[in-house]
Each structure stands twice: as C-alpha cells, then as structure tokens.
Design an enzyme around this catalytic site. Structure first.
Site, mmCIF file in Angstrom:
data_model
loop_
_atom_site.group_PDB
_atom_site.id
_atom_site.type_symbol
_atom_site.label_atom_id
_atom_site.label_comp_id
_atom_site.label_asym_id
_atom_site.label_seq_id
_atom_site.Cartn_x
_atom_site.Cartn_y
_atom_site.Cartn_z
ATOM 1 C CG HIS A 12 -0.202 0.045 2.524
ATOM 2 N ND1 HIS A 12 0.358 1.196 3.052
ATOM 3 C CD2 HIS A 12 0.082 -0.947 3.401
ATOM 4 C CE1 HIS A 12 0.947 0.907 4.195
ATOM 5 N NE2 HIS A 12 0.799 -0.394 4.426
ATOM 6 C CD GLU A 86 1.812 -5.572 8.374
ATOM 7 O OE1 GLU A 86 1.891 -6.822 8.292
ATOM 8 O OE2 GLU A 86 2.617 -4.809 7.833
#
Length: 182
Positions: A12, A86
């Site tokens: 990202h 994550e």
C-alpha cells in the site's frame, strides 16, 4: 522468475501513521497525498500486464484505497480479503517507534513472539495459508494482491515453501511491487 507470475504483490501507499513514524499494524490509517501518488505510480507500472484478472486487497483503508486506484487504472474487479490484513502488534499499535524501549523476546524464537500481545509471525503465516487457499479457489488467473509489508514478506516465504521461522525479510517501500515466486 517467469514473466507473468501468479501473484503480483503491491505494498500500500504511505499512510498517515507511516509518515508519523508509528507502529501501524492493523490501525486503520488513511493514505497521505504521497501515498495516493505511490498508488498511482504502481498502477502505471502494472498497466502493461494484460494477463491480470483481478485485484485482491486487504480491507484496511490504506490498502483498499491503493487497490481502488490500481483496479481503476487496470479496469479490473476489486475484491477485499480480510486475511490479507497486516500483522497486529496489539498494544504497540499507534506508538511512535522512537518511544519504544528495547524488548527481549526471551526464550521464544523471534518469529513466535506476539509483540504487544498481538500476532506473531507464526500466527500470520498460519493465517496466510488459509487466506491463500481461499484466494486461489476464487481467483484462478494472475492477480494483484495489495497488502502490507510484513504480509508480503511472510507470504513470499510461504509461497516458496518456507516455514514461519525462515521468512526472508527484505525492504519493500510503500507503493513497491514484487512478483511472487514462479
């Protein structure tokens, strides 16, 4: 490495917590203007890949926003997969890296430590085995996976047949692209 890998990973774009030097983990931090630019840059780099069939993203907003940009440029469907989130760092999330004191993992292997009572690398590795089984069943063609730094590194090792203790750590900047193993 083959020219058209099954999985192409994108980290990202930069989020607010990254820019502030914070432990991010599963904090849902939005992209910065630089993060949007990094996502657009990744999309441009992927634009020549005519074999791609979908974009699959973590559901955290920094990945989802990056994936929306990529999917829009590539004109591909976008699917969210919470299993690509994550690694969570529990009570450490949101803290400045500079404010953390040195912690000793004790007798455990470093990849078995649940920092901040969050997830260990071993936990993420196990989660990704299940996640990739779902992804492979739902998306048979080559896909872009938009996710997070630790997840990419752990997934790459897992896809190469390595266990959680044998993760190959490498630097991947925000907006960076890496092809999965052949």
């Amino acid at each position: 490495m083959r020219s058209n890998p099954r999985f192409t990973f994108v980290r990202h774009g930069q989020c607010v917590a990254n820019a502030q030097g914070r432990v991010v983990g599963q904090l849902d931090s939005p992209l910065t203007p630089l993060g949007h630019t990094q996502a657009e840059g990744a999309a441009v780099l992927l634009a020549g890949r005519r074999d791609l069939t979908a974009v699959v993203s973590s559901d955290l907003q920094r990945s989802h926003a990056t994936a929306r940009i990529i999917a829009g440029v590539l004109d591909l469907p976008l699917h969210l997969e919470p299993g690509l989130r994550e690694q969570t760092f529990g009570t450490m999330e949101g803290q400045l890296f500079a404010d953390l004191t040195a912690l000793s993992p004790g007798a455990e292997h470093i990849n078995e430590v649940r920092w901040g009572n969050g997830e260990s690398v071993a936990d993420v590795h196990a989660r990704l085995i299940e996640t990739f089984a779902r992804i492979e069943a739902a998306h048979p063609g080559p896909i872009v996976l938009v996710t997070h730094g630790h997840v990419i590194q752990i997934a790459m090792s897992m896809l190469q047949g390595r266990g959680f203790r044998d993760v190959e750590w490498f630097d991947l900047p925000n907006g960076g692209i890496v092809n999965g193993p052949a």
